[in-house]
Design an enzyme around this catalytic site. Structure first.
Site, mmCIF file in Angstrom:
data_model
loop_
_atom_site.group_PDB
_atom_site.id
_atom_site.type_symbol
_atom_site.label_atom_id
_atom_site.label_comp_id
_atom_site.label_asym_id
_atom_site.label_seq_id
_atom_site.Cartn_x
_atom_site.Cartn_y
_atom_site.Cartn_z
ATOM 1 N N CYS A 52 -15.781 -1.698 57.853
ATOM 2 C CA CYS A 52 -16.226 -1.625 56.453
ATOM 3 C C CYS A 52 -15.061 -1.479 55.475
ATOM 4 C CB CYS A 52 -17.243 -0.512 56.272
ATOM 5 S SG CYS A 52 -16.627 1.102 56.714
ATOM 6 N N GLU A 59 2.194 2.259 56.653
ATOM 7 C CA GLU A 59 3.077 2.919 55.694
ATOM 8 C C GLU A 59 2.381 4.112 55.036
ATOM 9 O OE1 GLU A 59 4.287 -1.488 55.685
ATOM 10 O OE2 GLU A 59 2.436 -0.333 55.860
#
Length: 141
Positions: A52, A59
């Site tokens: 979803c 990062e």
């Protein structure tokens, strides 16, 4: 700016990478990132992808670990996929990392093997430059 030796960062990120299923709808580790801070500490994170679209990039995970540990000033960043190929940060990650510390726009980023750029070079039209901001030292940037 001193050139960072990315070989150790690469190895830390590569060691964390490895796509794995968490559930039938969620996987992680197809990308891993390593952040070297100005204090010399390294933080590693992996991406999480959900069906979803509520996941996040490697990062972001590495940056969250860094901030949790009380740091924010980035010296260098590298991300690798689960094959070990270097991958540059997406636009969202570039902006996110730049905003975590006043001087993070000078952080070195390996965008491909042998090519290093600063976050400022990756964000040539940073909205904060258009609207001058004040850094920690009280100067306009």
């Amino acid at each position: 700016m001193n050139q960072v030796d990315f070989s150790a960062l690469y190895e830390k990120a590569k060691a964390a990478a490895g796509k794995r299923a968490l559930t039938a709808y969620t996987d992680a580790g197809s990308v891993a990132a390593a952040i070297l801070t100005q204090k010399g500490n390294v933080y590693v994170g992996v991406n999480i992808d959900t069906a979803c679209s509520m996941g996040f990039c490697a990062e972001h995970a590495a940056a969250a670990a860094m901030v949790t540990a009380g740091e924010q000033d980035i010296a260098a960043v590298i991300a690798v996929d689960d094959k070990g190929d270097i991958t540059p940060p997406c636009g969202r990650c570039r902006q996110f990392l730049a905003q975590l510390g006043d001087e993070n726009d000078q952080a070195q980023v390996m965008v491909e093997k042998g090519r290093i750029m600063t976050l400022a070079q990756l964000l040539p039209y940073d909205w904060r430059v258009v609207r001058p901001r004040t850094g920690r030292a009280g100067k306009e940037r």
